[in-house]
Design a protein around this motif. Sequence first.
Motif, short mmCIF file in Angstrom:
data_model
loop_
_atom_site.label_atom_id
_atom_site.label_comp_id
_atom_site.label_asym_id
_atom_site.label_seq_id
_atom_site.Cartn_x
_atom_site.Cartn_y
_atom_site.Cartn_z
N UNK A 85 0.82 -1.20 0.00
CA UNK A 85 0.00 0.00 0.00
C UNK A 85 0.85 1.25 0.00
N UNK A 86 0.48 2.21 -0.82
CA UNK A 86 1.11 3.53 -0.77
C UNK A 86 0.41 4.31 0.34
N UNK A 87 1.18 5.08 1.10
CA UNK A 87 0.59 5.82 2.22
C UNK A 87 1.07 7.27 2.22
N UNK A 88 0.26 8.17 1.68
CA UNK A 88 0.60 9.59 1.75
C UNK A 88 0.89 10.02 3.19
N UNK A 89 1.72 11.04 3.30
CA UNK A 89 2.15 11.54 4.62
C UNK A 89 1.43 12.84 4.96
N UNK A 90 1.00 12.93 6.19
CA UNK A 90 0.34 14.16 6.65
C UNK A 90 1.08 14.76 7.82
N UNK A 91 1.10 16.08 7.85
CA UNK A 91 1.58 16.76 9.05
C UNK A 91 0.35 17.02 9.90
N UNK A 92 0.32 16.41 11.09
CA UNK A 92 -0.85 16.53 11.96
C UNK A 92 -0.45 17.08 13.32
#
Length: 324
Positions: free
Chosen positions: A122-129
Amino acid sequence: MKSFAKIGLVAAAALALSGAAQAQAYPDRPITMIVPFAAGGPTDIIARIVGDHMSKTLGKQVVIENVAGAGGTTGITRALTATPDGYTIAMGHLGTFSAAPATYPNLKYDPLNGMQPIGLAGGTPILVVARKTLEQADLKSFVAAVKANPDKFNEAHAGLGSVSWTTCTLLKGQLGVPKLNAVAYRGTGPALNDLVSGQVDFMCDQIVSVAEQIKAGTIRAYAIASAERSPALPDVPTTKEAGLPEYQIEAWNGIAAPKGTPKEAVDKLVDALNKALNDEGTKKRLLDLGAVIPTVEERTPAGFAAVIKRDADKLSPILAAAPR
Ligand code: ASP
């Protein structure tokens, strides 16, 4: 030929055949998939979703075992030094396979030459949270505040070489604040719990574990570090839209086995992964959490190896120079 001799021959042939069939009957018992982080994090979530369907194809259970520690390298070391018989595999990621070698000089495994890749799961985009009570409402004001007062911010990550550490290391490098206060967890699952309860300020994490919390409003999402918004989180701006276009990084999770795993087992694992990613129900579970379904090429050992190498080449110089 006397008929009893014929019977004897037939029986011997049947025995030989069943012996051959038995030797080929992989898998004949459950397969352990080591997740090198705590339960509830992105790696665990993807392993359970994909492993569920792989179990159906393989006819034996894929059992998830969480072996956390040292940014995921403890569990991956355990998996890749296991007997190469197809019964121990691992769900690793951008961190354990592409970033860790540049982070740990004495790493006991070699993703490029010393393991058997199976495929990308799975590709998993990265978020700044961030915690929802953090004063800064958007990425621009967060960036300005971190630059002005780096000592005031507490970062959560899952250990050196993990995806959260790697992707936030990239971010901090770009902001010119290479070192912030940080708390290391055994996975971003437990880190997320502390973010929700406000004990840490921010982290960089893979979409699959934070998507639900963002939608529920229990944490704040500043931006997604991809070229496009995620269909799972259409309201979250890209870093480009939010004013930090240079911060672009995509993570992924993928399956590997110890080097020397028999070809028959490798082929069956690749086939089971492929079938899982072609299954509508499995795809929906992944897509709902914001994962990206790997291409057919990326689901092969060679395609996956190319992804690992591409990202290792990209990250190594940055990580080798990053403060610990
Ligand atoms: N995402 C990992 C996990 O599954 C941790 C990390 O690499 O940051 O917990």
